[in-house]
Design a protein around this motif. Structure first.
Motif, PDB file in Angstrom:
ATOM      1  N   VAL A 119     111.447 -98.192  10.060  1.00 13.41           N
ATOM      2  CA  VAL A 119     111.799 -97.469   8.838  1.00 13.41           C
ATOM      3  C   VAL A 119     111.599 -95.970   9.036  1.00 13.41           C
ATOM      4  O   VAL A 119     112.441 -95.150   8.652  1.00 13.41           O
ATOM      5  CB  VAL A 119     110.957 -97.982   7.650  1.00 13.41           C
ATOM      6  N   GLY A 120     110.471 -95.597   9.658  1.00  8.94           N
ATOM      7  CA  GLY A 120     110.243 -94.191   9.951  1.00  8.94           C
ATOM      8  C   GLY A 120     111.299 -93.627  10.884  1.00  8.94           C
ATOM      9  O   GLY A 120     111.788 -92.509  10.680  1.00  8.94           O
ATOM     10  N   SER A 121     111.671 -94.390  11.902  1.00  6.33           N
ATOM     11  CA  SER A 121     112.688 -93.944  12.855  1.00  6.33           C
ATOM     12  C   SER A 121     114.026 -93.725  12.166  1.00  6.33           C
ATOM     13  O   SER A 121     114.712 -92.723  12.416  1.00  6.33           O
ATOM     14  CB  SER A 121     112.839 -94.975  13.975  1.00  6.33           C
ATOM     15  N   PHE A 122     114.400 -94.644  11.286  1.00  9.91           N
ATOM     16  CA  PHE A 122     115.671 -94.503  10.568  1.00  9.91           C
ATOM     17  C   PHE A 122     115.655 -93.264   9.680  1.00  9.91           C
ATOM     18  O   PHE A 122     116.652 -92.527   9.596  1.00  9.91           O
ATOM     19  CB  PHE A 122     115.943 -95.756   9.731  1.00  9.91           C
ATOM     20  N   ALA A 123     114.522 -93.008   9.023  1.00 11.24           N
ATOM     21  CA  ALA A 123     114.410 -91.808   8.197  1.00 11.24           C
ATOM     22  C   ALA A 123     114.543 -90.548   9.055  1.00 11.24           C
ATOM     23  O   ALA A 123     115.188 -89.577   8.653  1.00 11.24           O
ATOM     24  CB  ALA A 123     113.079 -91.809   7.451  1.00 11.24           C
ATOM     25  N   GLY A 124     113.942 -90.552  10.243  1.00  9.21           N
ATOM     26  CA  GLY A 124     114.035 -89.402  11.128  1.00  9.21           C
ATOM     27  C   GLY A 124     115.452 -89.153  11.608  1.00  9.21           C
ATOM     28  O   GLY A 124     115.917 -88.004  11.665  1.00  9.21           O
ATOM     29  N   VAL A 125     116.163 -90.211  11.965  1.00 13.69           N
ATOM     30  CA  VAL A 125     117.548 -90.075  12.414  1.00 13.69           C
ATOM     31  C   VAL A 125     118.428 -89.547  11.281  1.00 13.69           C
ATOM     32  O   VAL A 125     119.301 -88.690  11.489  1.00 13.69           O
ATOM     33  CB  VAL A 125     118.063 -91.438  12.916  1.00 13.69           C
ATOM     34  N   THR A 126     118.193 -90.036  10.071  1.00 11.84           N
ATOM     35  CA  THR A 126     118.966 -89.567   8.919  1.00 11.84           C
ATOM     36  C   THR A 126     118.727 -88.077   8.678  1.00 11.84           C
ATOM     37  O   THR A 126     119.664 -87.310   8.419  1.00 11.84           O
ATOM     38  CB  THR A 126     118.579 -90.367   7.668  1.00 11.84           C
ATOM     39  N   LEU A 127     117.473 -87.657   8.772  1.00 17.98           N
ATOM     40  CA  LEU A 127     117.144 -86.242   8.604  1.00 17.98           C
ATOM     41  C   LEU A 127     117.816 -85.395   9.675  1.00 17.98           C
ATOM     42  O   LEU A 127     118.370 -84.322   9.381  1.00 17.98           O
ATOM     43  CB  LEU A 127     115.627 -86.057   8.657  1.00 17.98           C
ATOM     44  N   SER A 128     117.795 -85.866  10.917  1.00 22.82           N
ATOM     45  CA  SER A 128     118.440 -85.137  12.004  1.00 22.82           C
ATOM     46  C   SER A 128     119.939 -84.997  11.760  1.00 22.82           C
ATOM     47  O   SER A 128     120.524 -83.938  11.993  1.00 22.82           O
ATOM     48  CB  SER A 128     118.188 -85.844  13.331  1.00 22.82           C
ATOM     49  N   GLY A 129     120.566 -86.060  11.295  1.00 21.49           N
ATOM     50  CA  GLY A 129     121.999 -86.009  11.034  1.00 21.49           C
ATOM     51  C   GLY A 129     122.377 -84.972  10.003  1.00 21.49           C
ATOM     52  O   GLY A 129     123.469 -84.404  10.044  1.00 21.49           O
ATOM     53  N   ARG A 130     121.473 -84.691   9.075  1.00 25.73           N
ATOM     54  CA  ARG A 130     121.748 -83.713   8.037  1.00 25.73           C
ATOM     55  C   ARG A 130     121.548 -82.272   8.514  1.00 25.73           C
ATOM     56  O   ARG A 130     122.105 -81.340   7.933  1.00 25.73           O
ATOM     57  CB  ARG A 130     120.844 -83.974   6.824  1.00 25.73           C
ATOM     58  N   MET A 131     120.739 -82.074   9.564  1.00 24.86           N
ATOM     59  CA  MET A 131     120.353 -80.723   9.947  1.00 24.86           C
ATOM     60  C   MET A 131     120.799 -80.307  11.348  1.00 24.86           C
ATOM     61  O   MET A 131     120.889 -79.116  11.632  1.00 24.86           O
ATOM     62  CB  MET A 131     118.825 -80.573   9.854  1.00 24.86           C
ATOM     63  N   ALA A 132     121.040 -81.261  12.249  1.00 25.96           N
ATOM     64  CA  ALA A 132     121.223 -80.921  13.663  1.00 25.96           C
ATOM     65  C   ALA A 132     122.451 -80.068  13.919  1.00 25.96           C
ATOM     66  O   ALA A 132     122.449 -79.241  14.842  1.00 25.96           O
ATOM     67  CB  ALA A 132     121.299 -82.202  14.495  1.00 25.96           C
ATOM     68  N   ASP A 133     123.515 -80.223  13.138  1.00 26.66           N
ATOM     69  CA  ASP A 133     124.742 -79.467  13.394  1.00 26.66           C
ATOM     70  C   ASP A 133     124.641 -78.014  12.940  1.00 26.66           C
ATOM     71  O   ASP A 133     125.245 -77.138  13.556  1.00 26.66           O
ATOM     72  CB  ASP A 133     125.928 -80.136  12.685  1.00 26.66           C
ATOM     73  N   ARG A 134     123.913 -77.758  11.892  1.00 27.29           N
ATOM     74  CA  ARG A 134     123.902 -76.422  11.283  1.00 27.29           C
ATOM     75  C   ARG A 134     122.566 -75.705  11.440  1.00 27.29           C
ATOM     76  O   ARG A 134     122.532 -74.500  11.647  1.00 27.29           O
ATOM     77  CB  ARG A 134     124.245 -76.534   9.785  1.00 27.29           C
ATOM     78  N   ARG A 135     121.462 -76.420  11.284  1.00 24.07           N
ATOM     79  CA  ARG A 135     120.147 -75.774  11.281  1.00 24.07           C
ATOM     80  C   ARG A 135     119.169 -76.527  12.167  1.00 24.07           C
ATOM     81  O   ARG A 135     118.121 -76.977  11.698  1.00 24.07           O
ATOM     82  CB  ARG A 135     119.620 -75.701   9.850  1.00 24.07           C
ATOM     83  N   PRO A 136     119.466 -76.677  13.445  1.00 24.26           N
ATOM     84  CA  PRO A 136     118.605 -77.498  14.301  1.00 24.26           C
ATOM     85  C   PRO A 136     117.197 -76.941  14.472  1.00 24.26           C
ATOM     86  O   PRO A 136     116.222 -77.700  14.508  1.00 24.26           O
ATOM     87  CB  PRO A 136     119.357 -77.544  15.635  1.00 24.26           C
ATOM     88  N   MET A 137     117.063 -75.618  14.587  1.00 21.74           N
ATOM     89  CA  MET A 137     115.746 -75.043  14.842  1.00 21.74           C
ATOM     90  C   MET A 137     114.822 -75.179  13.630  1.00 21.74           C
ATOM     91  O   MET A 137     113.598 -75.214  13.790  1.00 21.74           O
ATOM     92  CB  MET A 137     115.870 -73.579  15.243  1.00 21.74           C
ATOM     93  N   ARG A 138     115.384 -75.272  12.448  1.00 23.43           N
ATOM     94  CA  ARG A 138     114.554 -75.475  11.262  1.00 23.43           C
ATOM     95  C   ARG A 138     113.892 -76.840  11.281  1.00 23.43           C
ATOM     96  O   ARG A 138     112.890 -77.056  10.576  1.00 23.43           O
ATOM     97  CB  ARG A 138     115.399 -75.321   9.984  1.00 23.43           C
TER      98      ARG A 138
END
Length: 293
Positions: A154-173
């Motif tokens: 569950v934690g891993s899925f939450a982390g992947v979802t968060l990455s998908g929202r930020m990795a393209d535009r704001r990865p360093m944040r």
């Protein structure tokens, strides 16, 4: 383990979202498949899990045949580079292995791959020994392990979802605070592993942080390998597999040296610390090169 999508299958500025979708399949398998396999093994022996995997593969093959296109559309020519926030790739030039291997000369790509390998090594250093850590150190009964694996998934899925929202535009944040939190989390896990009420929430937190940081690093590696649209995904996959081999090896050596299962958690903390140092040194060197030029 996984592979980023081929060029043309998704928009060039949506690699992070595509990678998160692919990795979410792995996290969902941790949520459902790994605990289910553990239960099957406890009930009917270890062979039952393999038979279950074989049965699950049948609809997977059918879905692949129906869903994956026979050919991938060529990328439209563009002057924009494949970097987060930019437009499509650098052109529809025919793939060449020799030309794409030259991408490995780029320091940014090599550093990103190294940091990704170290971060994944940290994840697997603990995940490979999660069962004895939670039973022998945290004091959970063996029948709790499917629950522990679900929590990690569950934690891993939450982390992947968060990455998908930020990795393209704001990865360093995500990477900067996430990397620091990951280091603190592994150290806290190592210190508090003997207390079940502390250990179980940290399984959730570290699963989320590990996959959020790891998925974002994969995305950055794919963007950094814009000159290798065909092989770039394999570079990221190779880095992750190297990490998945190194991490358990280091943790296993520590455990074999008599340091106990808690040393797997300290191994994860050490690997994240090394990854942060490598990233910081590379960033400082890049700033100096920019200032000189």
């Amino acid at each position: 383990m996984l592979w980023p999508p081929p060029p043309g299958l998704v928009p060039a500025d949506a690699k992070g979202r595509a990678v998160s979708v692919l990795i979410s399949g792995i996290t969902l398998s941790i949520v459902a498949g790994v605990p289910a396999g553990a239960v099957l093994g406890q009930l009917w022996g270890w062979r039952a899990a393999f038979w279950a995997v074989a049965l699950v593969c049948v609809p997977v093959v059918l879905a692949i045949v129906r869903s994956i296109p026979a050919s991938i559309p060529a990328r439209a020519p563009s002057s924009a580079g494949d970097v987060p926030g930019a437009g499509p790739g650098t052109g529809a030039e025919a793939p060449s292995a020799r030309r794409e291997l030259r991408a490995l000369r780029r320091p940014r790509l090599l550093v990103t791959l190294a940091v990704a390998a170290l971060a994944n090594a940290a994840t697997f250093a603990t995940f490979a020994f999660l069962a004895p850590v939670m039973t022998d150190v945290a004091g959970f009964a063996e029948h709790w392990m499917p629950v522990v694996l679900v929590v990690f998934g569950v934690g891993s899925f939450a982390g992947v979802t968060l990455s998908g929202r930020m990795a393209d535009r704001r990865p360093m944040r995500l990477l900067v605070p996430g990397g620091a939190a990951l280091l603190v989390g592994w150290a806290a896990f190592a210190l508090g592993a003997g207390y079940g009420p502390v250990a179980l929430p940290l399984v959730l937190v570290q699963g989320m942080l590990s996959f959020a940081v790891g998925s974002t690093l994969i995305t950055l590696a794919v963007y950094a390998a814009s000159e290798a649209p065909t092989l770039g995904g394999s570079y990221a996959t190779a880095a992750l597999n190297v990490g998945a081999a190194i991490g358990p090896g280091i943790a296993g050596a520590a455990i074999g040296a008599g340091l106990g299962y808690r040393s797997a958690l300290w191994s994860s903390a050490l690997l994240v610390a090394v990854a942060l140092v490598v990233a910081a040194v590379a960033r400082a060197a890049e700033v100096r090169r920019t200032a000189v030029s």
